[in-house]
Write a protein that holds these residues in place. Sequence first.
Motif, short mmCIF file in Angstrom:
data_model
loop_
_atom_site.label_atom_id
_atom_site.label_comp_id
_atom_site.label_asym_id
_atom_site.label_seq_id
_atom_site.Cartn_x
_atom_site.Cartn_y
_atom_site.Cartn_z
N CYS A 132 0.83 -1.21 0.00
CA CYS A 132 0.00 0.00 0.00
C CYS A 132 0.86 1.26 0.00
O CYS A 132 0.51 2.26 -0.63
N LYS A 133 1.99 1.23 0.67
CA LYS A 133 2.89 2.38 0.63
C LYS A 133 3.42 2.63 -0.78
O LYS A 133 3.52 3.78 -1.22
N ASP A 134 3.74 1.56 -1.48
CA ASP A 134 4.22 1.72 -2.86
C ASP A 134 3.14 2.32 -3.75
O ASP A 134 3.42 3.18 -4.60
N LEU A 135 1.90 1.89 -3.58
CA LEU A 135 0.80 2.43 -4.38
C LEU A 135 0.55 3.90 -4.05
O LEU A 135 0.32 4.72 -4.95
N GLU A 170 -9.53 9.90 -2.17
CA GLU A 170 -10.37 8.81 -1.68
C GLU A 170 -9.67 7.47 -1.88
O GLU A 170 -9.76 6.57 -1.03
N PHE A 171 -8.95 7.32 -2.99
CA PHE A 171 -8.24 6.07 -3.26
C PHE A 171 -7.15 5.86 -2.21
O PHE A 171 -6.94 4.74 -1.72
N LYS A 172 -6.45 6.92 -1.84
CA LYS A 172 -5.38 6.78 -0.84
C LYS A 172 -5.96 6.47 0.53
O LYS A 172 -5.34 5.73 1.32
N ASN A 173 -7.13 7.02 0.84
CA ASN A 173 -7.77 6.66 2.11
C ASN A 173 -8.12 5.18 2.14
O ASN A 173 -7.98 4.52 3.19
#
Length: 559
Positions: A31-34, A65-68
Amino acid sequence: MSARRFETSYWFDMIKRNEHTAGNAILTQECKDLIGIICSYQSKRSYGKVIGTRLTDPINLMWEEFKNFLVVLAGVAHPTKKTMKSVNQRIWFCERVGDDKIFKANLLTGDSGSNNTQLVLEQVRREINARVLPLLDREFNTTCVRDKLQQLINKCKSTIGELVRYLLLVFSNYNWDTDFNYGYLATGEGPYKETFIGNLLHSLVNSEQVKHGFNAIAPVHAFQSRPRAPSRNGAGSPLLTGSFNTAVNGSPPNKEQPPLPPVSAPPAQNPLLVAECDKDVYGNLFLDDHGTARIAPHLLPTKYQPTAKEREANSPPMPLTTLFKSIGKSTGIHKVFRQAAPLEPYITALGLVQEFGAFTGVWRTAKDLAGVGGDFMLYGPGLQYVYDLVPAFGNLVRQLEECLRALNIFSDQHYLTALRKNSDKVFRRNTQDCRHHRFELHDSLEECTDAANDILLTATKARDPASDTKQKWDTFTTASDILLGRLAKFGVDNHTTLPQKKFVEKAVMEASQLETGDNGEEEETGSTTPPTDAGGERRQSASKKSVGDAKESRACVVM
């Protein structure tokens, strides 16, 4: 929208603060990479007058919103079907949004050829497909049954609280004047004891089934006092026969060994007291043996309880309509609902919640059993019970949802009437509170069913648990023997109590010599002498000098 939200450190701090990532999360790095891909794109975009500033830019809002979502996903420790479904929905979103028809006007979106939304959507989609989904799938399929049961228990426990809250408020016109508190209801504190439905729900949460499921308080004495049920196949338990008995007890079964003494019930002064306790433990408080809605006599107000003569004559219980109309306003239910049509699904729902708590207690027992014997205990001798329990649990949830839908219909109809007449403000407030949690309750019940079906799905894969266990046992013992034999050659075995110190002792002796140059080698200076003819003469004279020194030393030795 501040520029700080385009920095990865901002989102990484959010992931770190998430309490669910305390050592158990499985997707933190992915998730950090994304998030890094998305933040890099956002920080390089240009923001023109047409699409607005960073605060109102729709593309940035989409990525925020995607990052949340990724922050929440980074805290997942035990993936469920819902987790898999949500990730697949994100992939579908990236595929549908990343279309030329949507992002064909790069001028309006602030994109460039090398930094555009479609490219980032495709990169994110590929990363999720290549890294996130395989990891989720592997963890989902290899999670042990004990962890899956714990997930199911947690969902069921929270659902019990939501169901009790809903049933307290759905028909109520009583001003509770406080937020719902499950603990106060269980102990009888607060306003809950002042109404009939409050007392009914107090008895529900204090029933043995719900206490076992919600608080893990099992009625051990009652389980021990009842005769033990025969095994599913009519014979002895496979756990106590054959080679498995040898592996567990260390010796083959011996028919001459005396059987274990039966577990007796605790002493009681009055046999009728034991029978009544046993009835209370295993009987349903709101449903009879045929599933018909009724209220247990001991839960009724004193003047409505059947007399001894009526009990001897086995008289039918008082109809629910007559009972609630006789009690009147102190029932805590609006007078519109003191009729047979709404009362029948309401009392039935109370009985089904009690059985829901009983199922939760069974899941707790199964989890403890799996904790002792692993997956084999449930997918071996307990496999048939899994096949029977999970479908029955699903049917129970469906019946409960049907009752809740009926209650919603009655409640919504009177809520509309109360709005038109601008009356019954207390009932309207209670109904609004129910509506806030109605869909969450539906989702919770669905999650409970999915968690149970996941256990059943895993059980169907355990076709031959005994053979699979034997294969894993042989693999374990063989690998252990090979590893211990190899380590014994290096001086590492189960007989060595203290580590060998040969390297430490040698290091202590030679470390000082390395620093002082006692090994006889000269320190390198980095200056070199160019090779010349004179250098050759110097080497020759040096060799003659060394030969002369050697002769002198031998002469000293002879003397």
